[in-house]
Design a protein around this motif. Structure first.
Motif, PDB file in Angstrom:
ATOM      1  N   ARG A  36    -107.341  23.390   4.401  1.00 10.64           N
ATOM      2  CA  ARG A  36    -106.109  23.122   5.150  1.00 10.64           C
ATOM      3  C   ARG A  36    -105.767  24.245   6.109  1.00 10.64           C
ATOM      4  N   TYR A  37    -106.078  25.475   5.733  1.00  8.63           N
ATOM      5  CA  TYR A  37    -105.708  26.633   6.563  1.00  8.63           C
ATOM      6  C   TYR A  37    -106.946  27.387   7.017  1.00  8.63           C
ATOM      7  N   ILE A  78    -103.079  32.853  10.833  1.00 13.29           N
ATOM      8  CA  ILE A  78    -103.248  31.628  10.054  1.00 13.29           C
ATOM      9  C   ILE A  78    -102.936  30.435  10.940  1.00 13.29           C
ATOM     10  N   ARG A  79    -103.813  29.438  10.860  1.00 11.87           N
ATOM     11  CA  ARG A  79    -103.569  28.169  11.557  1.00 11.87           C
ATOM     12  C   ARG A  79    -103.774  27.032  10.572  1.00 11.87           C
ATOM     13  N   GLU A  80    -102.920  26.020  10.686  1.00  7.95           N
ATOM     14  CA  GLU A  80    -103.040  24.858   9.807  1.00  7.95           C
ATOM     15  C   GLU A  80    -103.934  23.810  10.449  1.00  7.95           C
ATOM     16  N   ALA A 102    -104.517  31.835   2.201  1.00 10.72           N
ATOM     17  CA  ALA A 102    -104.616  32.296   3.589  1.00 10.72           C
ATOM     18  C   ALA A 102    -103.824  33.589   3.776  1.00 10.72           C
ATOM     19  N   GLU A 103    -102.625  33.646   3.215  1.00  7.78           N
ATOM     20  CA  GLU A 103    -101.800  34.857   3.328  1.00  7.78           C
ATOM     21  C   GLU A 103    -102.469  36.045   2.653  1.00  7.78           C
ATOM     22  N   ALA A 104    -103.110  35.815   1.510  1.00  8.95           N
ATOM     23  CA  ALA A 104    -103.820  36.902   0.822  1.00  8.95           C
ATOM     24  C   ALA A 104    -105.001  37.385   1.668  1.00  8.95           C
ATOM     25  N   ALA A 124    -111.790  29.654   5.687  1.00  7.94           N
ATOM     26  CA  ALA A 124    -111.126  28.371   5.452  1.00  7.94           C
ATOM     27  C   ALA A 124    -110.593  28.373   4.027  1.00  7.94           C
ATOM     28  N   THR A 125    -109.293  28.115   3.886  1.00  8.68           N
ATOM     29  CA  THR A 125    -108.670  28.135   2.558  1.00  8.68           C
ATOM     30  C   THR A 125    -107.982  26.807   2.272  1.00  8.68           C
TER      31      THR A 125
END
Length: 125
Positions: A117-118, A98-100, A82-84, A75-76
């Motif tokens: 959020r992600y 990745i999901r929002e 999230a991309e990293a 969870a980021t």
């Protein structure tokens, strides 16, 4: 530092509540030095992977701790985190998406304070 009373209480509550279908083991550990025990579900909150530091070995160890069909979710707060996480997973030959969080749908991408959020959902091992 370990929370002797609360950790033991949560472990006993889980055993009682779920009649052995789920087990919970809480422990303090340095994930830079060694992987955690194998687990069927790992929830990793807010790895700050965009600023360097110890995160690469930590994520490698967390990824290696998934059981055969285990699930892992990072969870980021921000999309770039999230991309990293996804890039680190891919470097370990692990697929992730990745999901929002729907709670934040429609809010500006650069909004501050978007806690968890992600979700980076990692494919089972």
């Amino acid at each position: 530092r370990p929370q002797d009373f609360w950790w033991a209480a949560w472990e006993k509550w889980t055993e009682h509540e779920f009649s052995g279908r789920i087990s919970l083991h809480l422990r303090q550990q340095d994930l830079v030095q060694e992987p955690q025990p194998s687990a069927g579900l790992i929830l990793a909150a807010h790895p700050e992977v965009t600023n360097g530091g110890p995160w690469l070995p930590i994520l490698r160890h967390v990824l290696s701790s998934r059981s055969a069909k285990g699930r892992l979710v990072f969870a980021t707060f921000y999309r770039q985190e999230a991309e990293a996480c996804v890039q680190i997973c891919q470097a370990q030959h692990v697929m992730a998406e990745i999901r929002e969080n729907p709670f934040y749908a429609g809010r500006p991408a650069d909004e501050v304070g978007t806690f968890h959020r992600y979700a980076v959902i990692v494919e089972p091992a």
